[in-house]
Design an enzyme around this catalytic site. Structure first.
Site, PDB file in Angstrom:
ATOM      1  N   PRO A 105      38.750  55.995  36.188  1.00 24.12           N
ATOM      2  CG  PRO A 105      39.891  57.481  37.614  1.00 24.12           C
ATOM      3  CD  PRO A 105      38.496  57.249  36.929  1.00 24.12           C
ATOM      4  CE1 TYR A 157      38.590  48.971  44.184  1.00 25.37           C
ATOM      5  CE2 TYR A 157      40.968  48.890  44.251  1.00 25.37           C
ATOM      6  CZ  TYR A 157      39.870  49.666  44.519  1.00 25.37           C
ATOM      7  OH  TYR A 157      40.063  50.986  44.886  1.00 25.37           O
ATOM      8  CG  ASN A 161      33.439  52.329  40.110  1.00 28.73           C
ATOM      9  OD1 ASN A 161      34.006  53.423  40.442  1.00 28.73           O
ATOM     10  ND2 ASN A 161      33.843  51.074  40.750  1.00 28.73           N
ATOM     11  CB  ALA A 166      40.329  58.566  42.338  1.00 25.05           C
ATOM     12  CG  HIS A 175      36.882  59.890  46.379  1.00 26.41           C
ATOM     13  ND1 HIS A 175      35.892  59.381  47.252  1.00 26.41           N
ATOM     14  CD2 HIS A 175      37.427  58.843  46.097  1.00 26.41           C
ATOM     15  CE1 HIS A 175      35.946  58.003  47.066  1.00 26.41           C
ATOM     16  NE2 HIS A 175      36.709  57.680  46.521  1.00 26.41           N
ATOM     17  CG  ASP A 177      28.457  70.863  38.591  1.00 25.08           C
ATOM     18  OD1 ASP A 177      28.069  70.541  39.468  1.00 25.08           O
ATOM     19  OD2 ASP A 177      29.546  71.475  38.149  1.00 25.08           O
ATOM     20  CD  GLU A 218      29.426  57.819  43.146  1.00 29.85           C
ATOM     21  OE1 GLU A 218      29.175  58.794  42.622  1.00 29.85           O
ATOM     22  OE2 GLU A 218      29.936  57.614  44.299  1.00 29.85           O
ATOM     23  CB  ILE A 242      34.453  47.120  43.294  1.00 36.81           C
ATOM     24  CG1 ILE A 242      34.082  47.191  41.963  1.00 36.81           C
ATOM     25  CG2 ILE A 242      35.027  45.752  43.759  1.00 36.81           C
ATOM     26  CD1 ILE A 242      35.433  47.060  40.917  1.00 36.81           C
ATOM     27  CB  SER A 243      36.291  48.615  47.945  1.00 35.35           C
ATOM     28  OG  SER A 243      36.581  50.155  47.617  1.00 35.35           O
ATOM     29  NE  ARG A 296      39.929  51.220  49.984  1.00 34.48           N
ATOM     30  CZ  ARG A 296      40.216  51.254  48.775  1.00 34.48           C
ATOM     31  NH1 ARG A 296      39.190  51.234  47.881  1.00 34.48           N
ATOM     32  NH2 ARG A 296      41.317  51.685  48.108  1.00 34.48           N
ATOM     33  NE  ARG A 337      41.111  54.712  48.029  1.00 37.36           N
ATOM     34  CZ  ARG A 337      41.491  55.002  47.094  1.00 37.36           C
ATOM     35  NH1 ARG A 337      40.792  55.226  46.143  1.00 37.36           N
ATOM     36  NH2 ARG A 337      42.959  54.828  46.821  1.00 37.36           N
TER      37      ARG A 337
END
Length: 145
Positions: free
Chosen positions: A10, A23, A74, A77, A80, A87, A98, A101-102, A107, A111
């Protein structure tokens, strides 16, 4: 030729618009072009998938089973709190790395923990767009063993 699926969750389609101080100003299209260029140099085939919907991401992961050599994800959100994505990664035999970017460890508190990362071969965080290239390199290095 090995095949990899690049999954972006997302809001990653909003790169260049969304929080440029976090970003950067490059777009999602810029990201895909950078990854494609790296894949071409490595001699691997990649496909891109982006969705803002958790179930679509789960289905994309499930569809890699027996068809792809690896996933770079990636989860945005969803990293988290999505045990469904966790799963799905565990359910398939597709090696997964995984990417964030940040630097999620620097953060907001919510996060800093990824529930999806433990299902993966590794996690790269804080390298910007280059993290995706590093993830592909990790998968390729592992495939050569």
């Amino acid at each position: 030729m090995r095949k990899y699926l690049i999954i972006n969750g997302p809001n990653l389609n909003m790169l260049g618009i969304r929080e440029p101080e976090v970003y950067g100003s490059r777009t999602y299209e810029d990201l895909c072009a950078l990854i494609q260029q790296a894949a071409d140099k490595m001699g691997v085939c990649i496909q891109f998938f982006q969705s803002n919907c958790e179930g679509e991401i789960v289905t994309a992961i499930q569809n890699t089973h027996g068809k792809m050599d690896g996933i770079v994800i990636n989860p945005g959100a969803y990293a988290h709190y999505s045990y469904a994505i966790h799963d799905a990664i565990k359910a398939v035999s597709t090696k997964t790395v995984e990417v964030h970017i940040s630097d999620i460890s620097q953060r907001e508190q919510f996060r800093r923990t990824s529930v999806t990362a433990p299902a993966c071969e590794g996690m790269i965080s804080g390298l910007g767009f280059d993290g995706y290239v590093k993830a592909l390199e990790m998968l390729e290095n592992d495939a050569d063993k």
